[in-house]
Design an enzyme around this catalytic site. Structure first.
Site, PDB file in Angstrom:
ATOM      1  N   ASN A   1      46.807  48.573  36.527  1.00 30.91           N
ATOM      2  CA  ASN A   1      46.894  47.127  36.350  1.00 30.91           C
ATOM      3  C   ASN A   1      47.890  46.592  37.362  1.00 30.91           C
ATOM      4  O   ASN A   1      49.023  47.060  37.429  1.00 30.91           O
ATOM      5  CB  ASN A   1      47.375  46.823  34.917  1.00 30.91           C
ATOM      6  CG  ASN A   1      47.743  45.366  34.724  1.00 30.91           C
ATOM      7  OD1 ASN A   1      47.168  44.479  35.343  1.00 30.91           O
ATOM      8  ND2 ASN A   1      48.700  45.122  33.845  1.00 30.91           N
TER       9      ASN A   1
ATOM     10  N   SER B   1      54.029  32.014  40.932  1.00 31.12           N
ATOM     11  CA  SER B   1      55.061  31.367  40.123  1.00 31.12           C
ATOM     12  C   SER B   1      56.424  31.527  40.781  1.00 31.12           C
ATOM     13  O   SER B   1      56.605  32.337  41.694  1.00 31.12           O
ATOM     14  CB  SER B   1      55.098  31.965  38.713  1.00 31.12           C
ATOM     15  OG  SER B   1      55.893  33.130  38.673  1.00 31.12           O
TER      16      SER B   1
ATOM     17  N   ASP C   1      42.625  48.093  46.433  1.00 25.57           N
ATOM     18  CA  ASP C   1      43.981  48.653  46.393  1.00 25.57           C
ATOM     19  C   ASP C   1      44.072  49.800  45.394  1.00 25.57           C
ATOM     20  O   ASP C   1      44.949  50.652  45.502  1.00 25.57           O
ATOM     21  CB  ASP C   1      45.005  47.568  46.070  1.00 25.57           C
ATOM     22  CG  ASP C   1      44.728  46.826  44.770  1.00 25.57           C
ATOM     23  OD1 ASP C   1      43.583  46.854  44.292  1.00 25.57           O
ATOM     24  OD2 ASP C   1      45.668  46.204  44.226  1.00 25.57           O
TER      25      ASP C   1
ATOM     26  N   CYS D   1      44.335  43.573  35.174  1.00 23.79           N
ATOM     27  CA  CYS D   1      43.537  44.362  34.238  1.00 23.79           C
ATOM     28  C   CYS D   1      44.308  44.670  32.963  1.00 23.79           C
ATOM     29  O   CYS D   1      45.490  44.402  32.834  1.00 23.79           O
ATOM     30  CB  CYS D   1      43.141  45.696  34.879  1.00 23.79           C
ATOM     31  SG  CYS D   1      42.403  45.544  36.512  1.00 23.79           S
TER      32      CYS D   1
END
Length: 631
Positions: A75, A363, A100, A2
C-alpha cells in the site's frame, strides 16, 4: 493506494483458510474499490484491494517475480520507482509492468531487507520469500501508511492495513490492553506500537520486521530516524532558497498519476505553500478544494479563496454544517480503536468533497512538526527558559505548590490560565510537555479510573511513551526534542491516522510532500532558531514563502480545523453525553470511577467547567466499546 492483508502459518505446514482471507480482504474494500484479489500457496495468503493510480492496466497485486518465489502486497507510492527500475534493469532484473509495486519485488531480490533504504515514498509492505521462508514487513519512515500485525496463540502471523481486518481472524485475542487505555486518555489515540488489543501491534514508522517460519514472533528493527544533525553554518537567505527548491522537488515527484490529481487548500501556510509549488510545476490549472463553515468563527474559506485566485486554480468549495455531530458513530467504525481528535469530522468532509473531483490530493500535513509551527512549542520554550533560570530545588516545590492551589480557569484566555503553567514549570521539559499535550492530566486520569483498573496498570503511566522516545532521541536541544516527540507520537498516532482513515473511507489517495523523508532530514538540520524565532513559528518557512504568498496568509493567527464541542454537549448532544458517560457501557467495564464521571457531566452541563475534550474522549471510547460488542 490500497488495502493489504496477509496470513502466514508461522509453524509451517497448514493451509490458509481462503474464506477467512477473503473476509479479511473485504473489510478493506473502501481502501481499494477498483480491483481486488487474493493469492494463496501452502502456508501463505495475501489479500489486496486496489485504488488504481499508476499503471492502471498492469499494476494488479499481489505481484510476484519471474518464478513466483517472491510475492508482494503493498500500500502506498514509491515516488522514485522509475529511477529504481532503470537501476535494477541495469543490474539484470526483468520487469513485466510499469508499476512501482514490481520495483519492490526486484529490490528485495537485489538488496534484501535493505531494499527499504532505496525507497522514497509512503509505503506499507508485506512480502513473502518462499526460498528464504520469511515474511517481510516494512512501514515508511514517517508513518504515512498504517500497518498492523499479530501472532495468534495458535501460530498464525497476520498483517493488514486496518485493525478491522486483523479482528476478523478467529484466533486473534481481543482482550483490551489496560496500558493502551491509559495512553488513550492521555493522548487521545493509542500510540505506536500498541493497539487497543493486547494481541495486536502497529509496526512503528521507519521499522521493518522479518518473520521466519518456525520462529517465534520477530522483533521489529528500526531502519531510519530523524537525524537532527545540524548543517554547516548557512545564512538565512541560503536556507530560504534551498528550502523552496527542496519543497518544489518534493511536490514535483508527487505529481505522477494516471488519474485526476489536486490539492487540499485550507488557507493556512502549509497547504497554501504546496499549492503555490504545484502551480509553478503544472501547465494546467491546479484542482483545489476547501470546505467552508456556516459559523464564521470556524471558517477559513476566504483565505483559501485568495490563494486560489492568486494561482488561478480550479477551486471547489462546499459549505458544511458546523453541527456535523452525526458522524460520531461513523468515526468509531472508521478508526477501529478509540480515537479522540474531533477534527476528524471536518477532515472526513474535506476528503469526501475532494473525491468528487480528484482521486489523488496533496496535503500540507507535517509542516507544524517539521518547522515548529504549533503554539505549544512557543509555550514550551518560554517555560523552558524559566526552568533554566531557577534551580530545581527551588523551582519544583514553589511552582508545584502554586499549581495545586491556583484555581482552574478553563474559560479564561491562556495568559490567565496560570494553573497549567505553574504545573508545567514544576516539571522537567518532557514532563511539562506531556502535561501540556495531555487531554486528561495525570491527576484527572487518577480520578477517572477505578481503583481496580489503576491497580492493574501496576504503576504504568502514559508519559513512559515519551520517555522511551527521549531515550532514543538523536538530539538534546529542547525545541528539537519536543519536535522529535511529536514526530514519534502525535504525527503518526493522530494526524496521519486521521488523514489516512478519512481519505481511504472515500477511496482518496493523499500525498504529503512536507513529509518527504529527504526534506524532513534537511529541515531537521536547520538551527532551532530558524524554526522558532521569538514567538514566530515556521520562521524560515514563512520568510521563504513571502515571494509566493500574501503577508496575512503567512502571518495570521493559526486556526486549524475545529468543531464547537462545548456548545454541542450543552445543546444537541446533551442527552447523548448523559447516556454515554453515565450509562451501562462504560460502567460495565469496571474501568471508571462513576462518581467522577457524574462530576464531569454535571460541571460541564452547568457551565462551571469546560470538559469538552475529556467528554469527547469518553464518547469516542464508549462508541468504540459498542462497536466492539457488535463485532
Amino acid at each position: 493506494m490500497c488495502g493489504i492483508t496477509g496470513i502466514l502459518d508461522a509453524r509451517g505446514g497448514r493451509a490458509v483458510d481462503e474464506a477467512l482471507l477473503r473476509r479479511m480482504n473485504d473489510t478493506q474494500h473502501h481502501r481499494g474499490p477498483d480491483e481486488g484479489d487474493i493469492y494463496i500457496e501452502p502456508g501463505v495468503g495475501f489479500g489486496h484491494r486496489r485504488l488504481s493510480v499508476i499503471d492502471i492496466a498492469q499494476g494488479q497485486q499481489p505481484l510476484g517475480n519471474e518464478d513466483g518465489s517472491v510475492m508482494v502486497c503493498y500500500n502506498g507510492e514509491i515516488y522514485n520507482y522509475r529511477e529504481l527500475t532503470a537501476e535494477l534493469k541495469a543490474l539484470g532484473h526483468t520487469f513485466k509492468t510499469r508499476s512501482d509495486t514490481e520495483v519492490i519485488v526486484h529490490a528485495w531480490e537485489e538488496w534484501g531487507e535493505d531494499c527499504v533504504h532505496h525507497f522514497r515514498g509512503m509505503f506499507a509492505i508485506g512480502l513473502w520469500d518462499r526460498n528464504k521462508q520469511v515474511m517481510f514487513l516494512a512501514r515508511d519512515r514517517l508513518g504515512v501508511k498504517p500497518l498492523y500485525y499479530a501472532m495468534t496463540p495458535d501460530g498464525w502471523f497476520a498483517f493488514s492495513s486496518e485493525l478491522k481486518a486483523l479482528r476478523m481472524h478467529p484466533s486473534l485475542p481481543r482482550a483490551i490492553d489496560p496500558r493502551a487505555v491509559e495512553d488513550y486518555f492521555a493522548y487521545g489515540y493509542v500510540p505506536e506500537p500498541k493497539t487497543i488489543y493486547l494481541g495486536a501491534l502497529k509496526l512503528s514508522p521507519g521499522f521493518r520486521l522479518t518473520q521466519k517460519v518456525g520462529a517465534p514472533l520477530a522483533q521489529p528493527e528500526q531502519f531510519w530516524d530523524v537525524p537532527f544533525k545540524l548543517h554547516e553554518k548557512m545564512t538565512e537567505s541560503d536556507a530560504q532558497g534551498e528550502l523552496v527548491e527542496r519543497l518544489r522537488e518534493a511536490v514535483k515527484i508527487r505529481l505522477v498519476a494516471e488519474v485526476p490529481l489536486g490539492a487540499f487548500l485550507s488557507g493556512g501556510v502549509d497547504s497554501s505553500a504546496v499549492v503555490a509549488m504545484m502551480a509553478g510545476l503544472d501547465e494546467g490549472a491546479v484542482h483545489t478544494c476547501s470546505i467552508a463553515f456556516q459559523d464564521k468563527a470556524f471558517d477559513e474559506s476566504e483565505y483559501a479563496l485568495r490563494v486560489a485566485q492568486q494561482y488561478k486554480t480550479d477551486h471547489f468549495v462546499e459549505t458544511v454544517d458546523t453541527d456535523d455531530y452525526g458522524l460520531l458513530d461513523t468515526l468509531a467504525g472508521l478508526y477501529d480503536e478509540p480515537y479522540a481528535d474531533s477534527s476528524a469530522i471536518p477532515t472526513y468532509r474535506v476528503c469526501q468533497l475532494a473525491r468528487k473531483r480528484v482521486t489523488v490530493a496533496l496535503s500540507g500535513d507535517g509542516g507544524d512538526e517539521n518547522l515548529a509551527g504549533y503554539r505549544r512549542y512557543r509555550y514550551a520554550m518560554a517555560e523552558q527558559s524559566v526552568r533554566g533560570r531557577i534551580p530545581d530545588f527551588l523551582r519544583k516545590p514553589v511552582f508545584g505548590t502554586l499549581g495545586r492551589v491556583y484555581p482552574k480557569a478553563d474559560w479564561a484566555p491562556r495568559v490567565f490560565r496560570a494553573k497549567t503553567t505553574f504545573e508545567a514549570l514544576s516539571r522537567d521539559l518532557v514532563e511539562g510537555y506531556f502535561h501540556g499535550v495531555s487531554i486528561m492530566s495525570d491527576a484527572m486520569r487518577a480520578r477517572l479510573f477505578s481503583d481496580q483498573f489503576r491497580a492493574g496498570l501496576q504503576g504504568y503511566s502514559a508519559i513512559e511513551v515519551m520517555r522511551g522516545h527521549v531515550a532514543n532521541s538523536p538530539t538534546d536541544d529542547p525545541l528539537s526534542m519536543i519536535q522529535y516527540l511529536d514526530m514519534k507520537t502525535y504525527l503518526p498516532g493522530d494526524i496521519l491516522t486521521k488523514v489516512d482513515r478519512a481519505s481511504m473511507a472515500h477511496a482518496l489517495e493523499v500525498r504529503v510532500p512536507l513529509l518527504d523523508h529527504k526534506l524532513v532530514e534537511w529541515i531537521s538540520g536547520l538551527p532551532p532558531e530558524m524554526k522558532l524565532k521569538g514567538s514566530e513559528g515556521k520562521y524560515i518557512f514563512k520568510k521563504a514563502m513571502e515571494k509566493y504568498l500574501p503577508h496575512d496568509i503567512l502571518y495570521r493567527k493559526k486556526q486549524g480545523f475545529a468543531v464547537p464541542l462545548a456548545s454541542w454537549f450543552r445543546g444537541p448532544l446533551r442527552a447523548r453525553v448523559q447516556q454515554a458517560l453515565l450509562g451501562p457501557t462504560l460502567a460495565d467495564t469496571g474501568m471508571f470511577n462513576q462518581a467522577f464521571l457524574r462530576e464531569i457531566v454535571e460541571q460541564h452541563l452547568s457551565g462551571r467547567r469546560d470538559y469538552s475534550a475529556p467528554i469527547w474522549t469518553l464518547l469516542m471510547f464508549e462508541a468504540f466499546l459498542k462497536k466492539e460488542m457488535q463485532a
